[in-house]
Scaffold this active site. Structure first.
Site, PDB file in Angstrom:
ATOM      1  CE  LYS A 141       3.128  -9.833  60.327  1.00 52.80           C
ATOM      2  NZ  LYS A 141       3.067  -8.428  60.688  1.00 52.80           N
ATOM      3  CB  ILE A 142      -0.181 -17.543  59.270  1.00 58.34           C
ATOM      4  CG1 ILE A 142      -0.119 -17.699  57.847  1.00 58.34           C
ATOM      5  CG2 ILE A 142      -1.184 -18.382  59.830  1.00 58.34           C
ATOM      6  CD1 ILE A 142       0.123 -19.032  57.262  1.00 58.34           C
TER       7      ILE A 142
END
Length: 380
Positions: A141-142
């Site tokens: 997750k970014i």
């Protein structure tokens, strides 16, 4: 036999993931049983979820003690706990990943929220996490910040699955979709395969309505004109879903573009919109409103456990993500009405800042509580 409405949703092309993870549900067998019984097809996690799972939970003590004996730092101990849970969850969901040919079966883990505004650190941590955990059904997750999106492009080009999180505005979604496409193009240009890479764009919902409804309630306190009151009331609880439906229309345009078609011909997977923040905050609204209204093909909805149970029980399943599009556009236009006068761009920017903060606080709190636990468990 009791109908599980979650299984009906899958038939309309939407995957249901769960927004929750802990060692308790892994070791008890509950997580595995949810695949068959509830039709759960993937997992999302975040620092708040891990804080809740780890803080004050004795199930992690043996691993913490092992970390102390190995002279690990608190951050290294934190990573060893979280990486183990993520790895075990990846293994539990590997049959889903294989059965769906890489469409589902993903487990998402977030890079430290403290680096959300640092592109280079985000890239290096994403690669390090992916390598250390070592599972092909892992998603990193970014955050979809201006600094996060160049990292998305680079990490995708390295062949790593990405869940782009904290998307509030339609514009941020469009930028995310192109960041994914650019990453695939860069990878294809190196002569490397792009058919095994997956990505989702996590588009947040209930936080938008909570914010806008709060602004409307403030305005309603000061208004006496009944017509103006009616205008304000008509917008309440409508903006998040309207915003999401417009984002879905943009997704449809993007997959019709020549650039996407060229990648699709090489086997690229579409980046799916993932509806996040889907538990209803206002008790006056249906507890499954953010599920019912956004069911549609090639989407994901990640639900916390109470919403999973509510939806299994009483979701009204139908393909609605493309219904009432004109009404949807009207809702967004109405925000500009002088009597309503809500600056949606400003709201979205504020929510992004708050969103990062909402992950930094539990992350910091978890590290602090781990420090305390390490002190307690360290032999004198």
């Amino acid at each position: 036999m009791v109908t599980n409405h979650l299984l009906e949703i899958e038939n309309l092309g939407q995957s249901i993931w769960m927004d929750n993870l802990s060692r308790n549900i892994i070791e008890s067998g509950e997580l595995k049983s949810m695949i068959g019984k509830k039709g759960i097809r993937g997992i999302t996690s975040n620092p708040a979820i891990f804080e809740k799972a780890i803080a004050g939970n004795a199930i992690y003590d043996a691993d913490i003690e092992a970390g102390i004996k190995a002279s690990k730092s608190v951050i290294e101990i934190y990573e060893s706990l979280v990486f183990k849970d993520i790895r075990d969850a990846c293994d539990i969901f590997m049959p889903v990943y294989e059965e769906t040919k890489g469409l589902d079966g993903y487990i998402s883990i977030e890079v430290p929220p403290t680096i959300a505004k640092d592109t280079e650190s985000t890239i290096s941590e994403a690669i390090r996490y992916y390598t250390a955990i070592g599972r092909e059904n892992l998603m990193i997750k970014i955050p979809g910040t201006p600094e996060g999106l160049p990292a998305v492009t680079r990490v995708i080009s390295e062949g790593i699955n990405v869940n782009v999180t904290l998307l509030f505005s339609v514009e941020s979604y469009i930028n995310t979709a192109w960041a994914y496409i650019e990453g695939l193009e860069a990878r294809a240009a190196k002569g490397e395969d792009i058919d095994k890479i997956a990505s989702v764009a996590s588009f947040f919902l209930s936080r938008i309505d909570s914010n806008i409804d709060g602004l409307i309630d403030e305005k309603l306190k000061k208004v006496t004109d009944e017509t103006v009151k009616a205008k304000l009331e008509a917008v309440k609880g409508k903006v998040a879903i309207a915003n999401a439906k417009i984002a879905y229309q943009e997704y449809k345009k993007i997959i019709q573009s020549d650039r996407w078609k060229a990648l699709s011909a090489k086997g690229a997977k579409e980046q799916r919109l993932l509806w996040a923040s889907t538990s209803t905050k206002n008790p006056a609204y249906s507890d499954v409103m953010y599920v019912d209204e956004l069911i549609g093909p090639n989407t994901v909805n990640t639900l916390p456990p109470p919403t999973i149970d509510a939806c299994a029980d009483h979701c009204d399943v139908d393909n609605r993500v493309e219904t009432n599009i004109e009404v949807t556009k009207e809702v967004m236009e109405n925000l500009k009405d002088p009597d309503i006068n809500i600056n949606i761009d400003q709201v979205m920017e504020q929510l992004l800042v708050e969103g990062i903060d909402k992950f930094i606080k539990p992350f910091t709190s978890l590290i602090n509580s781990l420090e305390e636990k390490v002190k307690k468990l360290t032999p004198v």
